[in-house]
Design a protein around this motif. Structure first.
Motif, PDB file in Angstrom:
ATOM      1  N   GLY A 260      18.782  15.710  32.474  1.00  5.41           N
ATOM      2  CA  GLY A 260      19.655  16.118  32.783  1.00  5.41           C
ATOM      3  C   GLY A 260      20.262  16.165  34.115  1.00  5.41           C
ATOM      4  O   GLY A 260      19.985  16.931  35.013  1.00  5.41           O
ATOM      5  N   SER A 277      21.229   5.260  32.559  1.00  7.01           N
ATOM      6  CA  SER A 277      20.715   6.350  31.553  1.00  7.01           C
ATOM      7  C   SER A 277      18.898   5.123  31.026  1.00  7.01           C
ATOM      8  O   SER A 277      19.345   4.574  30.569  1.00  7.01           O
ATOM      9  N   ARG A 286      20.010  12.066  29.945  1.00  2.61           N
ATOM     10  CA  ARG A 286      22.035  12.383  29.601  1.00  2.61           C
ATOM     11  C   ARG A 286      22.588  12.513  31.670  1.00  2.61           C
ATOM     12  O   ARG A 286      21.441  12.754  32.489  1.00  2.61           O
ATOM     13  N   GLY A 304      26.186  12.092  26.730  1.00  5.37           N
ATOM     14  CA  GLY A 304      25.667  12.793  27.275  1.00  5.37           C
ATOM     15  C   GLY A 304      26.745  14.372  27.660  1.00  5.37           C
ATOM     16  O   GLY A 304      27.424  13.608  28.517  1.00  5.37           O
TER      17      GLY A 304
END
Length: 336
Positions: A260, A277, A286, A304
């Motif tokens: 993330g 990504s 993400r 995301g």
């Protein structure tokens, strides 16, 4: 007050306090220690993830409170970085390390003098499997021609601040963070003349990195390096803000393996693939992107949601349009 002026105010007061209280070794020259007001980018305390109180540490303080020494040889550097006690170690001049990675253990500050301090031929590895490299600060050093990584943050090292360094011409990665390391800030560094800049996460199969690798990258100059600025696996949140990307041949930032990453306020110039990504054989990660500038560059990939870095620490974002001038003036050695 603008973010830059806030940075100036903090830099002046914090550096003045550091200069007044830094321990000095008998016979060490005063010029080996930072002086206040040298550059508004020069903070005397760690920010970003390295500033977070966690895992038994109140931010990152390095060797504060320990003996201050100056080294001019590889043998002396290897000796002091491997000692169990806290030390403030000033590296003076060019130190030829050879083909080794010197193991840095907990509670060390390693500083260069002016713009001439250099570690060449080898690199620094923070921690081993039996001797942790926690609470380490590396500032104002040039790294060249490393036989492996120039700097490797590994083996569960946490609370690390790497600031105002110049890294080039290594063999593998210039500055890698991996193997369950955590709470790291990489700020105001100049990466150049190399392909693989900054890996974050050991491999696609090293799932122990999940839930770790919380790293802040800010105000770095990724200057025609090809890739890994950073390439991320598993870590969340990874915070990439106010960096200057120029002429990166393969890509800028890559989030992979369900990492993330928040990418904001950066300036991408002549970067065909600024944000990805997924990359190569690694699965998608993400990515949240916002307030970036894309000049003669491609479109970013996003995916995301990501945990917000502000849930861990406060920060002031500079406008992306000001990043090239701020970073080229402030990143690298000789500014602290």
């Amino acid at each position: 007050m603008s973010p830059l002026n806030r940075r100036r105010l903090l830099a002046g007061s914090a550096l003045a306090a550091f200069a007044a209280t830094a321990p000095r070794n008998a016979g060490a020259s005063a010029s080996a220690y930072p002086t206040p007001h040298q550059h508004p980018s020069a903070l005397a305390v760690a920010d970003g993830f390295a500033s977070v109180n966690a895992l038994g540490l109140n931010g990152t303080t390095g060797g504060a409170g320990g003996q201050a020494v100056t080294v001019t040889t590889a043998d002396a550097l290897a000796d002091y970085v491997g000692r169990k006690e806290p030390y403030v170690i000033t590296v003076s001049g060019r130190v030829q390390v050879g083909d080794d990675m010197l193991t840095v253990v907990a509670n060390k500050t390693i500083l260069g003098v002016g713009s001439s301090s250099e570690i060449t031929g080898g690199g620094l590895q923070l921690g081993s499997t039996t001797r942790p490299g926690n609470n380490v600060i590396i500032r104002n050093l040039r790294f060249t021609d490393a036989s492996d990584d120039s700097i490797s943050v590994t083996n569960k090292a946490h609370h690390v601040w790497i600031d105002h360094c110049d890294l080039s011409r290594g063999y593998d990665g210039l500055l890698d963070v991996k193997r369950e390391s955590d709470y790291v800030t990489i700020s105001w560094n100049h990466f150049h003349d190399h392909s693989k800049a900054a890996l974050l996460g050991h491999s696609d199969t090293y799932t122990a990195d999940r839930g770790k690798l919380r790293v802040t990258y800010h105000h770095n100059f990724f200057d025609r390096t090809d890739q890994r600025h950073p390439r991320v696996r598993f870590g969340e949140p990874v915070h990439v803000y106010n960096n200057y990307y120029r002429g990166n041949a393969l890509y800028g930032v890559a989030s992979t393996e369900d990492a993330g990453v928040v990418v904001e306020g950066n300036y991408f110039e002549n970067v065909a693939k600024p944000i990805l990504s997924g990359y190569d054989k690694s699965g998608p990660g993400r990515v949240v992107e916002r307030n970036n500038a894309y000049v003669n560059s491609g479109a970013p990939q996003t995916l995301g949601t990501v945990v917000e870095p502000r849930t861990y620490y406060a920060y002031a974002l500079d406008p992306a349009s000001s990043v090239p001038s701020l970073v080229t003036a402030g990143a690298g050695v000789g500014r602290v």
